[in-house]
Motif scaffolding. Structure first.
Motif, PDB file in Angstrom:
ATOM      1  N   VAL A 204      22.005  12.287 -31.257  1.00  0.00           N
ATOM      2  CA  VAL A 204      21.434  10.936 -31.285  1.00  0.00           C
ATOM      3  C   VAL A 204      19.934  11.047 -31.562  1.00  0.00           C
ATOM      4  N   THR A 205      19.482  10.407 -32.641  1.00  0.00           N
ATOM      5  CA  THR A 205      18.096  10.521 -33.084  1.00  0.00           C
ATOM      6  C   THR A 205      17.483   9.135 -33.252  1.00  0.00           C
ATOM      7  N   LEU A 206      16.425   8.883 -32.516  1.00  0.00           N
ATOM      8  CA  LEU A 206      15.712   7.614 -32.597  1.00  0.00           C
ATOM      9  C   LEU A 206      14.925   7.560 -33.902  1.00  0.00           C
ATOM     10  N   VAL A 207      15.120   6.481 -34.650  1.00  0.00           N
ATOM     11  CA  VAL A 207      14.412   6.285 -35.911  1.00  0.00           C
ATOM     12  C   VAL A 207      13.250   5.313 -35.726  1.00  0.00           C
TER      13      VAL A 207
ATOM     14  N   TYR B 278      18.743   3.914 -34.573  1.00  0.00           N
ATOM     15  CA  TYR B 278      19.019   5.339 -34.379  1.00  0.00           C
ATOM     16  C   TYR B 278      20.164   5.745 -35.286  1.00  0.00           C
TER      17      TYR B 278
ATOM     18  N   PHE C  18      20.556   2.097 -25.274  1.00  0.00           N
ATOM     19  CA  PHE C  18      20.306   3.316 -26.032  1.00  0.00           C
ATOM     20  C   PHE C  18      20.505   4.554 -25.161  1.00  0.00           C
TER      21      PHE C  18
ATOM     22  N   SER D  75      23.335   9.014 -35.431  1.00  0.00           N
ATOM     23  CA  SER D  75      23.964  10.124 -34.722  1.00  0.00           C
ATOM     24  C   SER D  75      25.111  10.652 -35.563  1.00  0.00           C
TER      25      SER D  75
ATOM     26  N   ALA E 159      23.142   7.566 -25.870  1.00  0.00           N
ATOM     27  CA  ALA E 159      22.730   8.970 -25.967  1.00  0.00           C
ATOM     28  C   ALA E 159      23.599   9.876 -25.102  1.00  0.00           C
TER      29      ALA E 159
END
Length: 136
Positions: free
Chosen positions: A81-84, A15, A69, A17, A73
């Motif tokens: 927060v961005t999940l990759v 992730y 995770f 952020s 978040a």
């Protein structure tokens, strides 16, 4: 006779952020907390950061990685927060680090721009930083 085999499903989560202006001492606190907590949950990984972004890879048992995770978040020290990527794995890329850390502030903006990275580019960046020895 029956044999019960317990298989731990390993997962890798990546992730990014926005770093919440925590400063050098804040980064050290984050690392201390992560290393302490990850050890007990069999989580390994790495955190790369500059003055704007966090890019992190977490590896370990699926449930533990998911819980970590979700806690990240909710953490006020970063936002967006961005999940990759989140995938099952057969082996870890960072098996020897409860939480490695790499300062990416020496890279130019195009080389360390997590929102523009694919999952494979993010992992390549983290592996590349590790190879340079830019760890804390």
């Amino acid at each position: 006779m029956f044999v019960i085999v317990y298989i731990v499903m390993l997962s890798r989560l990546v992730y990014f952020s926005v770093e919440g202006d925590v400063g050098a001492q804040g980064i050290l606190r984050i690392l201390d907390e992560a290393r302490e907590g990850n050890r007990g949950e069999e989580i390994t990984g790495v955190l790369a950061f500059d003055r704007h972004w966090f890019l992190q890879c977490l590896e370990g048992p699926r449930d533990a990685v998911t819980r970590k995770f979700l806690a990240i978040a909710r953490d006020q020290r970063h936002s967006g927060v961005t999940l990759v990527a989140f995938e099952g794995i057969s082996s870890r890329l960072f098996p020897d680090w409860t939480m490695g850390a790499m300062d990416a502030s020496g890279l130019d903006r195009e080389a360390f721009d997590p929102p523009s990275m694919t999952a494979s580019a993010a992992l390549a960046t983290l592996r590349g930083l590790r190879a340079t020895g830019a760890t804390m």
